[in-house]
Design a protein around this motif. Sequence first.
Motif, PDB file in Angstrom:
ATOM      1  N   GLN A  62       4.234 -10.508  15.313  1.00  0.00           N
ATOM      2  CA  GLN A  62       3.857 -11.520  16.293  1.00  0.00           C
ATOM      3  C   GLN A  62       2.973 -12.619  15.711  1.00  0.00           C
ATOM      4  N   GLY A  63       2.551 -12.456  14.491  1.00  0.00           N
ATOM      5  CA  GLY A  63       1.825 -13.531  13.825  1.00  0.00           C
ATOM      6  C   GLY A  63       0.306 -13.397  13.895  1.00  0.00           C
ATOM      7  N   THR A  64      -0.345 -14.000  12.925  1.00  0.00           N
ATOM      8  CA  THR A  64      -1.805 -14.131  12.888  1.00  0.00           C
ATOM      9  C   THR A  64      -2.129 -15.612  12.802  1.00  0.00           C
ATOM     10  N   ARG A  65      -2.890 -16.086  13.794  1.00  0.00           N
ATOM     11  CA  ARG A  65      -3.302 -17.502  13.771  1.00  0.00           C
ATOM     12  C   ARG A  65      -4.635 -17.602  13.037  1.00  0.00           C
ATOM     13  N   LEU A  66      -4.622 -18.243  11.883  1.00  0.00           N
ATOM     14  CA  LEU A  66      -5.819 -18.348  11.052  1.00  0.00           C
ATOM     15  C   LEU A  66      -6.282 -19.789  11.000  1.00  0.00           C
ATOM     16  N   THR A  67      -7.559 -19.971  11.284  1.00  0.00           N
ATOM     17  CA  THR A  67      -8.178 -21.290  11.156  1.00  0.00           C
ATOM     18  C   THR A  67      -9.289 -21.197  10.137  1.00  0.00           C
ATOM     19  N   VAL A  68      -9.274 -22.088   9.164  1.00  0.00           N
ATOM     20  CA  VAL A  68     -10.334 -22.140   8.149  1.00  0.00           C
ATOM     21  C   VAL A  68     -11.101 -23.442   8.359  1.00  0.00           C
ATOM     22  N   VAL A  69     -12.393 -23.303   8.628  1.00  0.00           N
ATOM     23  CA  VAL A  69     -13.213 -24.490   8.929  1.00  0.00           C
ATOM     24  C   VAL A  69     -14.168 -24.800   7.776  1.00  0.00           C
ATOM     25  N   LEU A 125       0.826  -1.210   0.000  1.00  0.00           N
ATOM     26  CA  LEU A 125       0.000   0.000   0.000  1.00  0.00           C
ATOM     27  C   LEU A 125       0.856   1.255   0.000  1.00  0.00           C
ATOM     28  N   ASN A 126       1.941   1.209   0.718  1.00  0.00           N
ATOM     29  CA  ASN A 126       2.914   2.303   0.797  1.00  0.00           C
ATOM     30  C   ASN A 126       4.168   1.695   1.414  1.00  0.00           C
ATOM     31  N   LYS A 127       5.135   2.512   1.785  1.00  0.00           N
ATOM     32  CA  LYS A 127       6.375   1.948   2.303  1.00  0.00           C
ATOM     33  C   LYS A 127       6.148   1.218   3.614  1.00  0.00           C
ATOM     34  N   ARG A 128       5.183   1.619   4.410  1.00  0.00           N
ATOM     35  CA  ARG A 128       4.958   1.045   5.726  1.00  0.00           C
ATOM     36  C   ARG A 128       4.099  -0.213   5.720  1.00  0.00           C
ATOM     37  N   GLU A 129       3.177  -0.312   4.756  1.00  0.00           N
ATOM     38  CA  GLU A 129       2.129  -1.315   4.874  1.00  0.00           C
ATOM     39  C   GLU A 129       2.148  -2.338   3.742  1.00  0.00           C
ATOM     40  N   PHE A 130       1.909  -3.603   4.127  1.00  0.00           N
ATOM     41  CA  PHE A 130       1.923  -4.706   3.163  1.00  0.00           C
ATOM     42  C   PHE A 130       0.833  -5.668   3.594  1.00  0.00           C
ATOM     43  N   SER A 131      -0.198  -5.819   2.767  1.00  0.00           N
ATOM     44  CA  SER A 131      -1.338  -6.654   3.162  1.00  0.00           C
ATOM     45  C   SER A 131      -1.364  -7.951   2.366  1.00  0.00           C
ATOM     46  N   LEU A 132      -1.949  -8.965   2.993  1.00  0.00           N
ATOM     47  CA  LEU A 132      -2.089 -10.291   2.379  1.00  0.00           C
ATOM     48  C   LEU A 132      -3.569 -10.634   2.321  1.00  0.00           C
ATOM     49  N   ARG A 133      -4.057 -10.997   1.151  1.00  0.00           N
ATOM     50  CA  ARG A 133      -5.481 -11.270   0.987  1.00  0.00           C
ATOM     51  C   ARG A 133      -5.709 -12.725   0.588  1.00  0.00           C
ATOM     52  N   LEU A 134      -6.679 -13.333   1.269  1.00  0.00           N
ATOM     53  CA  LEU A 134      -7.173 -14.655   0.905  1.00  0.00           C
ATOM     54  C   LEU A 134      -8.540 -14.424   0.262  1.00  0.00           C
ATOM     55  N   GLU A 135      -8.654 -14.699  -1.015  1.00  0.00           N
ATOM     56  CA  GLU A 135      -9.904 -14.415  -1.730  1.00  0.00           C
ATOM     57  C   GLU A 135     -10.989 -15.438  -1.415  1.00  0.00           C
ATOM     58  N   SER A 136     -10.609 -16.700  -1.325  1.00  0.00           N
ATOM     59  CA  SER A 136     -11.563 -17.772  -1.055  1.00  0.00           C
ATOM     60  C   SER A 136     -10.848 -18.796  -0.177  1.00  0.00           C
ATOM     61  N   ALA A 137     -10.991 -18.622   1.142  1.00  0.00           N
ATOM     62  CA  ALA A 137     -10.202 -19.414   2.073  1.00  0.00           C
ATOM     63  C   ALA A 137     -10.501 -20.907   1.971  1.00  0.00           C
ATOM     64  N   ALA A 138      -9.449 -21.696   2.139  1.00  0.00           N
ATOM     65  CA  ALA A 138      -9.549 -23.156   2.127  1.00  0.00           C
ATOM     66  C   ALA A 138      -8.929 -23.706   3.407  1.00  0.00           C
ATOM     67  N   PRO A 139      -9.380 -24.884   3.863  1.00  0.00           N
ATOM     68  CA  PRO A 139      -8.792 -25.464   5.093  1.00  0.00           C
ATOM     69  C   PRO A 139      -7.269 -25.597   5.014  1.00  0.00           C
ATOM     70  N   SER A 140      -6.713 -25.788   3.817  1.00  0.00           N
ATOM     71  CA  SER A 140      -5.258 -25.912   3.673  1.00  0.00           C
ATOM     72  C   SER A 140      -4.530 -24.604   4.005  1.00  0.00           C
ATOM     73  N   GLN A 141      -5.273 -23.529   4.119  1.00  0.00           N
ATOM     74  CA  GLN A 141      -4.664 -22.238   4.470  1.00  0.00           C
ATOM     75  C   GLN A 141      -4.689 -21.979   5.981  1.00  0.00           C
TER      76      GLN A 141
END
Lengths: 113, 108
Positions: free
Chosen positions: A106-113, A69-85
């Motif tokens: 510090q991390g993001t813990r993501l669970t896809v059900v 987005l700019n020098k400071r920010e970097f985003s990650l998008r999951l368009e259609s989440a799958a359990p493997s993610q």
Amino acid sequence: NAGVTQTPKFQVLKTGQSMTLQCAQDMNHNSMYWYRQDPGMGLRLIYYSASEGTTDKGEVPNGYNVSRLNKREFSLRLESAAPSQTSVYFCASSERDLNTEAFFGQGTRLTVV
Amino acid sequence: QKEVEQDPGPLSVPEGAIVSLNCTYSNSAFQYFMWYRQYSRKGPELLMYTYSSGNKEDGRFTAQVDKSSKYISLFIRDSQPSDSATYLCAMSGGALNFGKGTSLLVTP
């Protein structure tokens, strides 16, 4: 002295839902990265941005998109989440490139059900 | 074969012991070598950063790189229970490659 900040810290998604993981760094670093960490697999690079305005695929980019987005920010998008993610996602930044020290959020813990 | 190999452990030692953690690699282009410490449910934290062969010391930690053998080590002297964590080696020659990490437990 925040360093690398990721939001959210935890997220549960249903299969097929979309979401964006946010990352910001306050160290004036040029390069930013997204990794996933899975048991027995170690840290694997998803995408990186060597400098503002550029992004490149890493080892496991399928199913993800990124925006510097700019020098400071970097985003990650999951368009259609799958359990493997289901994974722990880490954002990192470094001063120049992948040869310099990387500092992690510090991390993001993501669970896809 | 993965470019960076690291024994996952777990490694359990008594407090005060000297700990030796190791990684081997196959890519002779690697020039930069790092060790990260990761506590449970936290992000990796950079411990040591070295360039090319040789030793680097920082307090109780010593990083050693032997490029001729493609082997790097991290030594922890006078280990403490607070050193209990997973230690990740990483190396770079254009892209950063991580080992899978060694789990260390230092018991009082």
